[in-house]
Design a protein around this motif. Structure first.
Motif, PDB file in Angstrom:
ATOM      1  N   VAL A  50       0.861  -1.189   0.000  1.00 38.66           N
ATOM      2  CA  VAL A  50       0.000   0.000   0.000  1.00 38.66           C
ATOM      3  C   VAL A  50       0.893   1.233   0.000  1.00 38.66           C
ATOM      4  CG1 VAL A  50      -1.926   1.166   1.120  1.00 38.66           C
ATOM      5  CG2 VAL A  50      -1.734  -1.304   1.282  1.00 38.66           C
ATOM      6  N   GLN A  51       1.765   1.301  -0.903  1.00 34.66           N
ATOM      7  CA  GLN A  51       2.760   2.336  -1.145  1.00 34.66           C
ATOM      8  C   GLN A  51       2.974   3.297   0.017  1.00 34.66           C
ATOM      9  OE1 GLN A  51       4.793   2.124  -3.697  1.00 34.66           O
ATOM     10  NE2 GLN A  51       3.751   0.247  -4.146  1.00 34.66           N
ATOM     11  N   ILE A  52       2.781   4.573  -0.160  1.00 28.00           N
ATOM     12  CA  ILE A  52       3.160   5.552   0.861  1.00 28.00           C
ATOM     13  C   ILE A  52       2.171   5.585   2.023  1.00 28.00           C
ATOM     14  CG2 ILE A  52       2.055   7.674   0.092  1.00 28.00           C
ATOM     15  CD1 ILE A  52       4.959   8.884   0.246  1.00 28.00           C
ATOM     16  N   ILE A  53       0.946   5.172   1.795  1.00 30.90           N
ATOM     17  CA  ILE A  53      -0.068   5.209   2.851  1.00 30.90           C
ATOM     18  C   ILE A  53       0.118   4.055   3.841  1.00 30.90           C
ATOM     19  CG2 ILE A  53      -2.549   5.069   3.298  1.00 30.90           C
ATOM     20  CD1 ILE A  53      -2.911   6.450   0.572  1.00 30.90           C
ATOM     21  N   GLY A  54       0.562   2.906   3.401  1.00 29.92           N
ATOM     22  CA  GLY A  54       0.734   1.742   4.264  1.00 29.92           C
ATOM     23  C   GLY A  54       1.664   1.975   5.444  1.00 29.92           C
ATOM     24  N   PRO A  55       2.889   2.469   5.218  1.00 30.59           N
ATOM     25  CA  PRO A  55       3.769   2.744   6.353  1.00 30.59           C
ATOM     26  C   PRO A  55       3.223   3.814   7.295  1.00 30.59           C
ATOM     27  CG  PRO A  55       5.050   2.612   4.342  1.00 30.59           C
ATOM     28  CD  PRO A  55       3.603   2.567   3.941  1.00 30.59           C
TER      29      PRO A  55
END
Length: 66
Positions: A50-55
């Motif tokens: 979930v690209q930048i939102i996941g972290p």
């Protein structure tokens, strides 16, 4: 292709920031056994896919108390 080349100076820092954030979150997921909800496999999948939102979601909602 020429349109993409004009955005390269903006894309390189964004991609680097995303990569650093993903690696930091992944290291934290793998080192710490407690999470507010979910398990290690769930958070590894979220952080990686979930690209930048996941972290960001992991650090805000998933990280357990130390």
């Amino acid at each position: 292709m020429e349109n993409l080349m004009q955005y390269i100076p903006l894309l390189i820092p964004v991609i680097a920031l995303e990569f650093i954030l993903m690696v930091t979150a992944l290291v934290h997921v793998l080192r710490h056994p407690q999470y507010r909800f979910g398990n290690r496999v769930f958070w590894v999948i979220v952080v990686l896919f979930v690209q930048i939102i996941g972290p960001v979601v992991y650090f805000v909602a998933g990280r357990g108390e130390q």
